[in-house]
Scaffold this active site. Structure first.
Site, PDB file in Angstrom:
ATOM      1  N   HIS A  76       0.840  -1.206   0.000  1.00  0.00           N
ATOM      2  CA  HIS A  76       0.000   0.000   0.000  1.00  0.00           C
ATOM      3  C   HIS A  76       0.873   1.254   0.000  1.00  0.00           C
ATOM      4  O   HIS A  76       0.590   2.230  -0.685  1.00  0.00           O
ATOM      5  CB  HIS A  76      -0.889   0.037   1.251  1.00  0.00           C
ATOM      6  N   GLN A 122     -18.304  -6.821  -1.183  1.00  0.00           N
ATOM      7  CA  GLN A 122     -17.406  -7.690  -1.951  1.00  0.00           C
ATOM      8  C   GLN A 122     -17.042  -8.969  -1.197  1.00  0.00           C
ATOM      9  O   GLN A 122     -16.274  -9.785  -1.691  1.00  0.00           O
ATOM     10  CB  GLN A 122     -16.150  -6.930  -2.386  1.00  0.00           C
ATOM     11  N   GLY A 127      -2.973  -2.239  -7.474  1.00  0.00           N
ATOM     12  CA  GLY A 127      -1.896  -3.219  -7.556  1.00  0.00           C
ATOM     13  C   GLY A 127      -2.152  -4.285  -8.609  1.00  0.00           C
ATOM     14  O   GLY A 127      -3.280  -4.760  -8.775  1.00  0.00           O
ATOM     15  N   VAL A 169       4.523  -5.756  -4.553  1.00  0.00           N
ATOM     16  CA  VAL A 169       5.601  -5.651  -3.570  1.00  0.00           C
ATOM     17  C   VAL A 169       5.615  -6.952  -2.764  1.00  0.00           C
ATOM     18  O   VAL A 169       4.562  -7.446  -2.341  1.00  0.00           O
ATOM     19  CB  VAL A 169       5.381  -4.438  -2.649  1.00  0.00           C
TER      20      VAL A 169
HETATM   21  P1  AMP Z   1      -6.445  -3.997  -0.385  1.00  0.00           P
HETATM   22  O1  AMP Z   1      -6.285  -3.151   0.845  1.00  0.00           O
HETATM   23  O2  AMP Z   1      -5.938  -5.392  -0.218  1.00  0.00           O
HETATM   24  O3  AMP Z   1      -7.820  -3.915  -0.980  1.00  0.00           O
HETATM   25  O4  AMP Z   1      -5.473  -3.369  -1.478  1.00  0.00           O
HETATM   26  C1  AMP Z   1      -5.538  -2.002  -1.832  1.00  0.00           C
HETATM   27  C2  AMP Z   1      -4.711  -1.796  -3.072  1.00  0.00           C
HETATM   28  O5  AMP Z   1      -3.354  -2.166  -2.808  1.00  0.00           O
HETATM   29  C3  AMP Z   1      -5.162  -2.672  -4.258  1.00  0.00           C
HETATM   30  O6  AMP Z   1      -5.070  -1.924  -5.454  1.00  0.00           O
HETATM   31  C4  AMP Z   1      -4.191  -3.810  -4.223  1.00  0.00           C
HETATM   32  O7  AMP Z   1      -4.011  -4.427  -5.484  1.00  0.00           O
HETATM   33  C5  AMP Z   1      -2.923  -3.100  -3.773  1.00  0.00           C
HETATM   34  N1  AMP Z   1      -1.982  -4.050  -3.177  1.00  0.00           N
HETATM   35  C6  AMP Z   1      -2.249  -4.977  -2.212  1.00  0.00           C
HETATM   36  N2  AMP Z   1      -1.151  -5.715  -1.952  1.00  0.00           N
HETATM   37  C7  AMP Z   1      -0.163  -5.239  -2.759  1.00  0.00           C
HETATM   38  C8  AMP Z   1       1.210  -5.590  -2.969  1.00  0.00           C
HETATM   39  N3  AMP Z   1       1.792  -6.573  -2.291  1.00  0.00           N
HETATM   40  N4  AMP Z   1       1.915  -4.879  -3.876  1.00  0.00           N
HETATM   41  C9  AMP Z   1       1.327  -3.871  -4.569  1.00  0.00           C
HETATM   42  N5  AMP Z   1       0.042  -3.501  -4.434  1.00  0.00           N
HETATM   43  C10 AMP Z   1      -0.692  -4.164  -3.534  1.00  0.00           C
END
Ligand code: AMP
Length: 273
Positions: A34, A58, A144, A173
């Protein structure tokens, strides 16, 4: 940093901002993945907005909505230290009403792969991302590549609904040992985490096979499934950027995706070739 809970308040505050707005939507429990999105948004825009919202629509019945890690204080600190300008923290009631208009994920691409194991999940994702983009009205929004199907569906929504925002895809990442960072990794026991490493192992084997020009999708698929044996595999898919299945890897136009369960934790990963 200003913390805002009301969608209408944020909308009117951001209308007054003259410069470009970079937006990073999240579900919180922020990690380095993030933070990389936030840092990029900061570099590329005048104002950075982060949202933290664990979106109930979701999650399917029986999924981890209630258990999903919530770390309000730590997340707020991370955002502050990262130089975020606005942190949007809405309640469910502020985001959803009764008998609402909502979006449907496309019949095919929204119901394959993760959409097969989680039917309706992507309709919830698109509905909330649409709401968030309407509230923030950003110049750029950062997502991501780890959630590759989600990214593709959001890009499709933006194109189909003629939305005026640039979607910026960001590389995955990883932890030092290769495990893709995820808020759900905290669910993993030591042994489950060890088993989860087979996911990146399988993707590395796929990359080596492509480099050796062993490019049929079936061969790669079989080799990956062999490595993934300790896990409960939901799917291994080899598709092009439009998510159409490939029989042969096309360099520059291929995504190899895995979804597998370690213990009871659903893990996603992929590589873009
Ligand atoms: P989330 O909080 O899991 O819904 O993720 C929020 C955003 O962060 C989304 O666009 C995810 O794809 C991105 N994201 C989550 N994990 C990673 C990671 N390891 N590397 C890059 N982006 C990430």
């Amino acid at each position: 940093m200003r913390v805002v809970h009301s969608p209408l308040e944020l909308q009117s505050l951001l209308k007054e901002e003259p410069g470009s707005i970079g937006f990073v939507p999240t579900m919180g429990a922020l990690h380095l993945g993030h933070r990389t999105l936030i840092e990029t948004a900061k570099k590329e825009n005048d104002i950075t907005v982060v949202s933290i919202f664990v979106n109930p629509t979701q999650f399917l019945e029986g999924e981890d909505l209630d258990a999903y890690p919530r770390k309000e204080e730590a997340d707020q600190k991370i955002c502050e230290l990262s130089g975020v300008d606005y942190l949007f923290y809405p309640t469910v009631d502020a985001m959803y009403g009764e008998d609402e208009v909502s979006l449907n994920a496309p019949d095919v691409r929204g119901y394959i792969m993760e959409g097969t194991s989680r039917p309706g999940h992507f309709s919830g994702v698109l509905t909330v991302v649409n709401k968030l983009l309407n509230i923030v009205n950003p110049t750029r929004a950062y997502f991501g590549k780890k959630d590759a199907q989600q990214l593709m569906l959001i890009e499709t929504m933006v194109a189909n609904l003629f939305m005026n925002v640039e979607i910026v895809p960001m590389d995955t990442v990883r932890e030092k040992d290769g495990l893709a960072m995820s808020s759900r990794n905290v669910y993993l026991s030591e042994q489950e985490r060890e088993e989860a490493l087979n996911i990146i192992k399988s993707l590395r084997i796929a990359t080596q096979m492509v480099m050796r020009k062993e490019c049929t999708a079936q061969e790669i698929n079989e080799a990956m499934l062999e490595v993934l044996k300790p896990l409960e595999v939901e799917y291994v898919s080899i598709v092009n950027r439009a998510f159409m299945p490939l029989t042969k890897v096309e360099i520059g136009n291929t995504i190899i995706l895995v979804e597998a369960i370690s213990g009871s934790t659903r893990l996603l990963d992929n590589i873009w070739i």
